[in-house]
Design a protein around this motif. Structure first.
Motif, short mmCIF file in Angstrom:
data_model
loop_
_atom_site.label_atom_id
_atom_site.label_comp_id
_atom_site.label_asym_id
_atom_site.label_seq_id
_atom_site.Cartn_x
_atom_site.Cartn_y
_atom_site.Cartn_z
N GLN A 52 0.81 -1.22 0.00
CA GLN A 52 0.00 0.00 0.00
C GLN A 52 0.85 1.27 0.00
O GLN A 52 0.33 2.36 -0.27
N ASN A 53 2.16 1.15 0.23
CA ASN A 53 3.05 2.32 0.19
C ASN A 53 3.48 2.68 -1.24
O ASN A 53 4.09 3.72 -1.45
N GLY A 54 3.24 1.79 -2.19
CA GLY A 54 3.54 2.10 -3.59
C GLY A 54 4.96 1.81 -4.03
O GLY A 54 5.32 2.14 -5.16
N ASP A 55 5.78 1.21 -3.17
CA ASP A 55 7.15 0.86 -3.58
C ASP A 55 7.10 -0.09 -4.77
O ASP A 55 6.22 -0.95 -4.86
N PHE A 56 8.07 0.04 -5.67
CA PHE A 56 8.24 -0.83 -6.83
C PHE A 56 7.06 -0.77 -7.80
O PHE A 56 6.93 -1.63 -8.67
N TYR A 81 -6.52 -5.98 -2.52
CA TYR A 81 -5.55 -6.55 -3.46
C TYR A 81 -4.66 -5.44 -3.97
O TYR A 81 -5.11 -4.31 -4.18
N TYR A 82 -3.39 -5.80 -4.24
CA TYR A 82 -2.43 -4.86 -4.83
C TYR A 82 -1.69 -5.59 -5.94
O TYR A 82 -1.39 -6.78 -5.83
N ILE A 116 -0.17 -10.21 -8.27
CA ILE A 116 -1.20 -9.59 -7.43
C ILE A 116 -1.14 -10.25 -6.05
O ILE A 116 -1.03 -11.47 -5.94
N VAL A 117 -1.19 -9.42 -5.02
CA VAL A 117 -1.19 -9.95 -3.66
C VAL A 117 -2.48 -9.53 -2.96
O VAL A 117 -3.06 -8.49 -3.27
N ARG A 118 -2.93 -10.38 -2.04
CA ARG A 118 -4.07 -10.04 -1.21
C ARG A 118 -3.59 -9.93 0.23
O ARG A 118 -2.81 -10.76 0.70
N LEU A 119 -4.03 -8.89 0.90
CA LEU A 119 -3.67 -8.69 2.30
C LEU A 119 -4.77 -9.25 3.19
O LEU A 119 -5.95 -9.20 2.84
N ASP A 120 -4.39 -9.74 4.37
CA ASP A 120 -5.40 -10.19 5.32
C ASP A 120 -5.83 -9.01 6.19
O ASP A 120 -5.40 -7.87 5.98
N GLY A 123 -3.20 -6.77 7.50
CA GLY A 123 -2.32 -6.13 6.53
C GLY A 123 -1.15 -6.99 6.07
O GLY A 123 -0.23 -6.49 5.44
N ARG A 124 -1.19 -8.29 6.38
CA ARG A 124 -0.12 -9.19 5.95
C ARG A 124 -0.48 -9.84 4.62
O ARG A 124 -1.66 -10.05 4.32
N LEU A 125 0.54 -10.20 3.85
CA LEU A 125 0.32 -10.90 2.59
C LEU A 125 -0.20 -12.30 2.88
O LEU A 125 0.44 -13.04 3.62
N ASN A 126 -1.35 -12.65 2.32
CA ASN A 126 -1.82 -14.01 2.56
C ASN A 126 -2.18 -14.77 1.29
O ASN A 126 -2.45 -15.96 1.35
#
Length: 197
Positions: A52-56, A81-82, A116-120, A123-126
């Motif tokens: 969510q910080n937009g890095d990379f 999702y990000y 694509i990643v989903r956070l729980d 806020g952790r990648l799950n």
């Protein structure tokens, strides 16, 4: 909807994600993600970064309903999702050179792959998924796969050359980079993939 879960390198190879090697950047993107962006602790995926910080070039993925398929691309569970991998997106210049190496707005297909990643709820990648654009606005549900934690660990424990060589489509004893340089450019010269914003 997600096509299935990739648990082994052979399944990643069969999925076609990020292939062929140049112009596609997906295999290198997934390697960077597994090798450098995440780690594992107590059975969980962890990272020093927050998507969510937009890095990379990470940015919010809006899991909208696809009008043609009348369904969401990913499970709709009210979790954020990000996505990462759009080489035109702000911050994507922070990705390693090997991910961006063959990028050009004039080369077809070299900006269509995404992780694509989903956070729980904490806020952790799950969940981790790979996909590709089917056109400038939509992703292909038939080319969208969940990537298991086991496969991410397999990728993390390999050198990039080992990883890429195992995903090569030729039986020759050449490095992945050598094989890529021998392949011909795609017949389709459309460059809309490269202009995706």
């Amino acid at each position: 909807m997600v096509k299935g879960t990739l648990n082994e390198l052979s399944q990643l190879k069969q999925s076609g994600f990020g292939q062929p090697c140049p112009p596609r950047h997906g295999l290198n993107l997934l390697y960077w993600f597994a090798h450098d962006y995440i780690d594992f602790s107590n059975g969980n995926i962890v990272s020093d970064y927050r998507p969510q910080n937009g890095d990379f070039g990470f940015h919010k993925f809006h899991n909208r309903i696809d009008e043609e398929e009348d369904d969401h691309l990913l499970p709709n569970q009210n979790l954020p999702y990000y996505e990462v991998g759009n080489l035109n997106y702000s911050g994507a210049d922070e990705l390693p050179d090997y991910v961006r190496a063959n990028y050009s707005r004039n080369i077809p297909d070299n900006n269509k792959d995404r992780v694509i990643v989903r956070l729980d709820v904490d806020g952790r990648l799950n969940r981790v998924y790979v996909t590709e654009h089917s056109d400038p606005k939509r992703f292909s549900s038939s080319k969208t796969f969940r990537v298991s934690q086991g496969l991410l660990q397999i990728i993390k424990n390999k050198s990039r050359d080992q990883y890429l060589s195992e995903l090569s489509n030729t039986g020759e004893n050449l490095s992945f980079e050598e094989q890529c340089h021998r392949e011909t450019a795609p017949e389709n010269k459309s460059s809309w993939w490269c202009a995706i914003l």
